[in-house]
Design a protein around this motif. Structure first.
Motif, PDB file in Angstrom:
ATOM      1  N   CYS A  97     -23.392 -16.014 106.242  1.00  0.00           N
ATOM      2  CA  CYS A  97     -22.456 -16.751 105.412  1.00  0.00           C
ATOM      3  C   CYS A  97     -21.668 -17.674 106.328  1.00  0.00           C
ATOM      4  O   CYS A  97     -21.319 -17.303 107.464  1.00  0.00           O
TER       5      CYS A  97
ATOM      6  N   ASN B 219     -23.961  -8.249  96.803  1.00  0.00           N
ATOM      7  CA  ASN B 219     -23.262  -9.484  97.141  1.00  0.00           C
ATOM      8  C   ASN B 219     -22.278  -9.181  98.254  1.00  0.00           C
ATOM      9  O   ASN B 219     -21.652  -8.105  98.284  1.00  0.00           O
ATOM     10  N   TYR B 220     -22.135 -10.135  99.141  1.00  0.00           N
ATOM     11  CA  TYR B 220     -21.326  -9.919 100.329  1.00  0.00           C
ATOM     12  C   TYR B 220     -20.191 -10.924 100.347  1.00  0.00           C
ATOM     13  O   TYR B 220     -20.364 -12.100  99.992  1.00  0.00           O
ATOM     14  N   THR B 221     -19.080 -10.439 100.762  1.00  0.00           N
ATOM     15  CA  THR B 221     -17.898 -11.287 100.907  1.00  0.00           C
ATOM     16  C   THR B 221     -17.403 -11.155 102.327  1.00  0.00           C
ATOM     17  O   THR B 221     -17.131 -10.033 102.790  1.00  0.00           O
TER      18      THR B 221
ATOM     19  N   HIS C 262     -19.012 -16.222 100.354  1.00  0.00           N
ATOM     20  CA  HIS C 262     -19.811 -15.273  99.602  1.00  0.00           C
ATOM     21  C   HIS C 262     -21.275 -15.554  99.835  1.00  0.00           C
ATOM     22  O   HIS C 262     -21.689 -16.710  99.996  1.00  0.00           O
ATOM     23  N   SER C 263     -22.064 -14.452  99.803  1.00  0.00           N
ATOM     24  CA  SER C 263     -23.500 -14.620 100.024  1.00  0.00           C
ATOM     25  C   SER C 263     -24.205 -13.389  99.470  1.00  0.00           C
ATOM     26  O   SER C 263     -23.634 -12.300  99.431  1.00  0.00           O
ATOM     27  N   ASN C 264     -25.425 -13.588  99.058  1.00  0.00           N
ATOM     28  CA  ASN C 264     -26.261 -12.445  98.702  1.00  0.00           C
ATOM     29  C   ASN C 264     -27.340 -12.220  99.746  1.00  0.00           C
ATOM     30  O   ASN C 264     -28.276 -11.443  99.533  1.00  0.00           O
TER      31      ASN C 264
ATOM     32  N   SER D 154     -21.531  -4.278  94.692  1.00  0.00           N
ATOM     33  CA  SER D 154     -22.589  -4.248  93.682  1.00  0.00           C
ATOM     34  C   SER D 154     -21.983  -3.660  92.416  1.00  0.00           C
ATOM     35  O   SER D 154     -20.777  -3.401  92.340  1.00  0.00           O
TER      36      SER D 154
ATOM     37  N   ALA E 200     -19.604  -5.362 101.167  1.00  0.00           N
ATOM     38  CA  ALA E 200     -20.694  -5.515 100.206  1.00  0.00           C
ATOM     39  C   ALA E 200     -20.226  -4.982  98.861  1.00  0.00           C
ATOM     40  O   ALA E 200     -19.494  -3.994  98.791  1.00  0.00           O
TER      41      ALA E 200
ATOM     42  N   GLU F  84     -17.615  -1.344  95.720  1.00  0.00           N
ATOM     43  CA  GLU F  84     -17.549  -2.028  97.002  1.00  0.00           C
ATOM     44  C   GLU F  84     -17.776  -1.044  98.131  1.00  0.00           C
ATOM     45  O   GLU F  84     -17.404   0.122  98.044  1.00  0.00           O
TER      46      GLU F  84
END
Length: 811
Positions: free
Chosen positions: A578, A556-558, A572-574, A597, A595, A601
C-alpha cells in the motif's frame, strides 16, 4: 390314756394351761414351783368348789392328765404345789371344757373309686367331725374334717379296703375315734379316648381296668333323648353309621367281680365334617397379595383350612380365608378341609388358579430420536397386557397400555421421567416393579450469539436451557479443539487461532443423561492474523510504500502512518502493499497495518518507525565568485542535517558536503552549463534528491587584452575571445570617468573615445551573460602611457600587458 411329762426350772410363782382334752379327759401343763415336793391336780364343775376328780404328781412332773370326766362339760382345773407335809405352797387354776361324745358310724359305702361316704350319728356339742381312713397295713392314713353327716373321705385308691372311724370336734378339742368299720372303693372308670376315623364313625378306646369283668357303654346323639347301650369285654368299640359333623356323647363304666359298677366316665366326640363344597378362589392385593378362598359351610365344622400346592395355608372359622403370601407368576391349586374335634374332613377337589403376573424387569428407556422415547421391558409369563405409568418432573402423568413389551411416549428435552410398568391378567395387576428414572438430554440452546471480543477470543452467549447442569462450549477448526466448561449461559473461548474458521457449538450436559451432541453448530471466522510489515520505503518525496505478509488474501488491509504530532495518514489495500501519499518531508512516523474482514479486525502489526526524507530547501542559489569558483547557497530544509551540493556537466563535476546552508565549489569551467542538484540527508541517513534549475558558468574572461592609440583621443581595446558567439563589454575607467563600449557579438575589439590625456585608466573586458549582465569577476588591468601601442594592426598583439595604462596624448 397317755400323758407327757415335762421338766422346767422352778420359780417363785406357778402357772397352768390346758394342753389338750378329749371327751372324758384333760391334759394340763404347769410351771415348776421352788420347794414343791409334789403337785395335785383337781377338776370341778364350772362354778362349783367341789372337785369331782383329782390326780397327784411328783415334784419333777409339770404335765399331767385328769380322767373320768363327762363329755362336752365345762370344768375348772386347779394345780396345787405341796410341801413335805402336804401343805400347799402355791396354787393356780384354769377354765376349760371336754370334747363332745364319740359318734357312731351307721354306714360306709363307695360310689366312686377314690372316695367312701360315711354316715354317722351326730352328737351334742359337736361343731364338726373328723373322718379317719387307714389301710390295714398302715400304708395310708388320712383325716378329713366334715361339718356334718354324711361325710366323704377322698383321695383314696380304687378297689381298695379301708378302715374308717369318726371323731366329734368342738372348741375344746376332739373326741376319741368311734368304733371302726370296713369298706372298699369301687372300680375306676375306664378312661375313654375317642376319635372319628371318618365323618360317619367314632372309635372309643380305653386302657384295661384291673379286676373288671365287663364294660358297659351308651351313646347319645346331641339334641336327642334316645340312648343306645352296649356291653363288651374288649377295650375298644367302633360306632358306625353316624351323622357327619354331629356331636355324640359316650358314657361307660367297669363292673367288678362283686357285680358292682364302678365310676362312670362320659366323653363326647364329634364326627368329622363333610367335605367343603363350592370352593371359589379370588386373587387379592389388600392388605397384601394373597388368594381369597371361599366355600359353603360344612356341618359340624369348627374351623376350615385351605391348603395350596405351594405350601401356603390359612384357617378360618367362617367360610373364607386368605392364603398369603402369594407369589407372582405362579400356577397354584387349592384344597379346603373342614376341621372339628373329630379331625379333618376329606379334602375338597383341587381348584386351579393363576396368580397375578410378576412385575416386568428389567425396564429400560431408549431414545433413538430426540423427543421420541420408548420404555421397554422383558415379557413375563401369564401377562395378558401391560400398563406403563410415566410421570414427568413437572407433575404431568401419562399411561400407556400395550400387549407388546414396549410403549412409546413423547419425551421433551431437559425433563426427568419416572416410569413403572405393571403386567395384568385376570387375577389382577402385578406388584409394583422397579422404578426407572430417565432424564432426557438437555435442550439445545436457542439464539446462540457468537461475537468477537478480541482478536483471539470469541464470546458465546445463549439462553439457559432446561435440564442443563453444565454447558460445554466447543470450537473446532482444522487443527485444534478449544473447550470451555461452565454452568453459566455464556463462555469466552480464548487463545483461538487467527484467520481460522471455527465450528462453534454449545453442548448442554447433565450428570444423569450426559451431553446433548445433537445441537447444531455455527461457523465463525476469527479475525485475520496480524500482518507483518516487511518493508517501508519512500517511493518519492511525499509517498511511502508499505509491504507486508499475510495469509488471509481475502482481508482488507489498512496502513496507518501516525506522526509525532498525531496527524494520521492511511491507505487501504486488499493486497500485500500500500502506498501512503501526501506525507510531509522531514517527519518521523510510526507505521502499522491492520487486517479486517467480516470476522473483525486483526491485531495491529508491530509498529515500524518511519522517517521521511528531509525536505528539499525551497531556494537554492548558485553564484559564480570567480571564473573557476562558485558560491552555492540554499534555504533551511526540515529534517536535513547534512547536504551534498553537486554541479554536473560533461566537462566535469563539482561537489561539496556540508552541514551548513551553503558552500563554495571550485574547478568550474567557464562557459559551461551545469546541472544543479542537492541531497538533503537526515541524521539517520535518509536522503532527499533535490533538483534545481541548471547553472551556466559565465563565459570565460578574455585573454590577450591590448590597448592601441587611436586618433582623436580614442583607444582601441582588443582581446582574444573563447567563443565567437560571446558578447563582451569593455570598461575603461579613469579617475573621473568611465568609458564603456560593447562590440557586436563575435567581435573582439572595441573603441573607447574621449580619452583624457595624461590620466591613468584601468581596463576590464568581461563577457556578457545571456541576460546581458556583465561577468563581474574578470580582472581589471592598468596600463602606463608608454605601454599604449600605436595601432598598427594585428602584429602589435604581442605587446606585453601591464596593470596600468597611462595615456599620453599626442598632439
Amino acid at each position: 390314756d397317755k400323758f407327757l411329762v415335762f421338766f422346767f426350772f422352778s420359780g417363785s410363782t406357778i402357772s397352768v394351761s390346758i394342753f389338750t382334752v378329749t371327751s372324758k379327759s384333760a391334759v394340763l401343763r404347769w410351771s415348776r414351783y421352788e420347794g414343791a415336793l409334789s403337785y395335785r391336780v383337781t377338776a370341778s364343775l364350772r362354778n362349783s368348789p367341789v372337785p369331782v376328780v383329782f390326780a397327784s404328781f411328783g415334784q419333777n412332773t409339770i404335765m399331767g392328765s385328769v380322767n373320768s370326766l363327762n363329755p362336752n362339760t365345762a370344768y375348772t382345773f386347779r394345780v396345787e404345789a405341796l410341801g413335805s407335809l402336804m401343805n400347799m405352797l402355791a396354787d393356780t387354776s384354769v377354765d376349760g371344757s371336754t370334747a363332745p361324745d364319740v359318734p357312731t358310724i351307721e354306714m360306709a359305702s363307695s360310689k366312686q373309686s377314690r372316695s367312701i361316704t360315711v354316715e354317722f350319728t351326730q352328737v351334742s356339742g359337736a361343731t364338726s367331725y373328723i373322718l379317719r381312713a387307714e389301710t390295714n397295713d398302715g400304708s395310708f392314713f388320712s383325716e378329713i374334717p366334715v361339718p356334718t353327716s354324711p361325710g366323704t373321705v377322698t383321695n383314696l385308691q380304687p378297689y381298695t379296703d379301708y378302715t374308717l372311724s369318726v371323731m366329734s370336734v368342738n372348741s375344746a378339742g376332739r373326741s376319741q375315734p368311734s368304733i371302726s368299720v370296713e369298706a372298699k372303693t369301687v372300680l375306676p372308670a375306664p378312661q375313654f379316648n375317642t376319635s372319628s376315623p371318618s365323618n360317619s364313625s367314632i372309635l372309643v378306646k380305653w386302657e384295661p381296668v384291673n379286676h373288671v369283668v365287663l364294660y358297659s357303654l351308651s351313646i347319645t346323639k346331641d339334641g336327642s333323648y334316645s340312648q343306645s347301650r352296649f356291653n363288651t369285654t374288649d377295650i375298644q368299640f367302633l360306632f358306625q353309621d353316624l351323622e357327619a359333623g354331629t356331636l355324640y356323647c359316650f358314657k361307660g363304666n367297669a363292673w367288678s367281680p362283686e357285680n358292682i359298677p364302678g365310676d362312670d366316665f362320659t366323653i363326647c366326640q364329634i364326627t368329622r365334617s363333610p367335605t367343603p363344597q363350592s370352593i371359589a378362589l379370588v386373587v387379592t392385593s389388600t392388605p397384601e397379595a394373597g388368594i381369597v378362598v371361599s366355600w359353603d359351610p360344612a356341618q359340624g365344622a369348627e374351623q376350615y383350612v385351605a391348603l395350596s400346592l405351594t405350601g401356603q395355608n390359612c384357617s378360618s372359622s367362617s367360610n373364607s380365608c386368605i392364603l398369603i403370601p402369594l407369589s407372582c407368576g405362579e400356577t397354584n391349586s387349592v384344597t379346603v378341609i373342614a376341621v372339628n374335634k373329630g379331625g379333618n374332613s376329606v379334602p375338597s377337589y383341587p381348584v386351579q388358579i393363576i396368580s397375578f403376573p410378576c412385575p416386568p424387569q428389567p425396564i429400560w428407556v431408549e431414545e433413538v430420536v430426540a423427543g421420541n422415547c420408548s420404555v421397554k421391558w422383558s415379557s413375563v409369563p401369564h401377562a395378558e397386557y401391560y400398563t406403563a405409568f410415566i410421570k414427568s418432573d413437572d407433575g404431568i402423568e401419562g399411561t400407556c397400555n400395550s400387549t407388546e413389551p414396549r410403549c412409546q411416549f413423547h419425551c421433551s428435552c431437559g425433563y426427568s421421567y419416572i416410569m413403572s410398568v405393571f403386567a395384568h391378567n385376570q387375577a389382577g395387576p402385578s406388584p409394583p416393579g422397579p422404578l426407572v428414572n430417565h432424564t432426557t438430554l438437555p435442550c439445545c440452546p436457542e439464539l446462540t450469539m457468537v461475537s468477537a471480543v478480541s482478536w483471539e477470543t470469541l464470546m458465546i452467549q445463549w439462553s439457559p436451557v432446561r435440564g442443563a447442569d453444565l454447558y460445554e462450549t466447543r470450537a473446532v477448526d482444522a487443527t485444534e479443539t478449544v473447550l470451555c466448561n461452565d454452568t453459566a449461559p455464556r463462555c469466552a473461548l480464548s487463545d483461538l487461532t487467527c484467520n481460522s474458521r471455527y465450528s462453534v457449538v454449545v453442548i448442554p450436559c447433565n450428570d444423569v443423561s450426559g451431553c446433548n451432541l445433537t445441537c447444531s453448530s455455527q461457523m465463525h471466522e476469527t479475525a485475520p492474523c496480524m500482518p507483518e510489515i516487511i518493508g517501508v520505503s519512500q517511493s518519492n518525496l511525499s509517498s511511502v510504500l508499505v509491504n507486508w505478509t499475510s495469509a488471509n488474501t481475502a482481508a482488507n488491509y489498512t496502513v496507518t502512518v501516525i506522526g509525532t504530532v498525531g496527524k494520521r495518514h492511511v491507505c487501504h489495500s486488499n493486497g500485500t502493499s500500500c502506498q501512503v501519499p501526501d506525507l510531509p518531508c522531514g517527519s518521523v512516523y510510526e507505521v502499522s497495518a491492520i487486517a479486517s474482514s467480516s470476522a473483525g479486525e486483526s491485531m495491529p502489526s508491530y509498529t515500524i518507525p518511519l522517517e521521511t526524507a528531509p525536505c528539499c530547501p525551497d531556494n537554492l542559489t548558485v553564484s559564480q565568485v570567480t571564473q573557476a569558483m562558485t558560491n552555492v547557497t540554499w534555504s533551511d530544509a526540515i529534517g536535513a542535517q547534512t547536504f551534498i551540493a553537486s554541479l554536473s556537466s560533461p566537462r566535469g563535476n563539482a561537489q561539496c558536503h556540508t552541514m551548513e546552508t551553503g558552500c563554495v565549489m571550485g574547478c568550474i569551467t567557464c562557459g559551461t552549463n551545469y546541472t544543479v542538484s542537492l541531497e538533503a540527508i537526515s541524521r539517520t541517513g535518509h536522503k532527499a534528491e533535490c533538483t534545481y534549475h541548471g547553472f551556466s558558468a559565465s563565459e570565460c574572461c578574455p585573454s590577450g587584452i591590448r590597448l592601441f592609440r587611436g586618433t582623436n583621443n580614442t583607444l582601441r581595446v582588443r582581446w582574444r575571445s573563447s567563443s565567437a558567439l560571446t558578447n563582451y563589454t569593455a570598461e575603461v575607467t579613469g579617475s573621473d570617468s568611465t568609458h564603456v563600449c560593447s562590440p557586436e557579438p563575435g567581435s573582439s575589439t572595441c573603441d573607447v573615445s574621449e580619452i583624457v590625456c595624461g590620466q591613468v585608466y584601468s581596463v576590464v573586458v568581461a563577457p556578457l551573460n545571456r541576460d546581458g549582465a556583465k561577468v563581474p569577476f574578470c580582472n581589471s588591468r592598468m596600463y602606463s602611457g608608454n605601454e599604449v601601442l600605436k595601432d598598427r594592426g594585428p602584429r602589435n598583439d604581442l605587446d606585453t600587458l601591464k596593470k596600468y595604462i597611462y595615456i599620453h596624448c599626442i598632439r
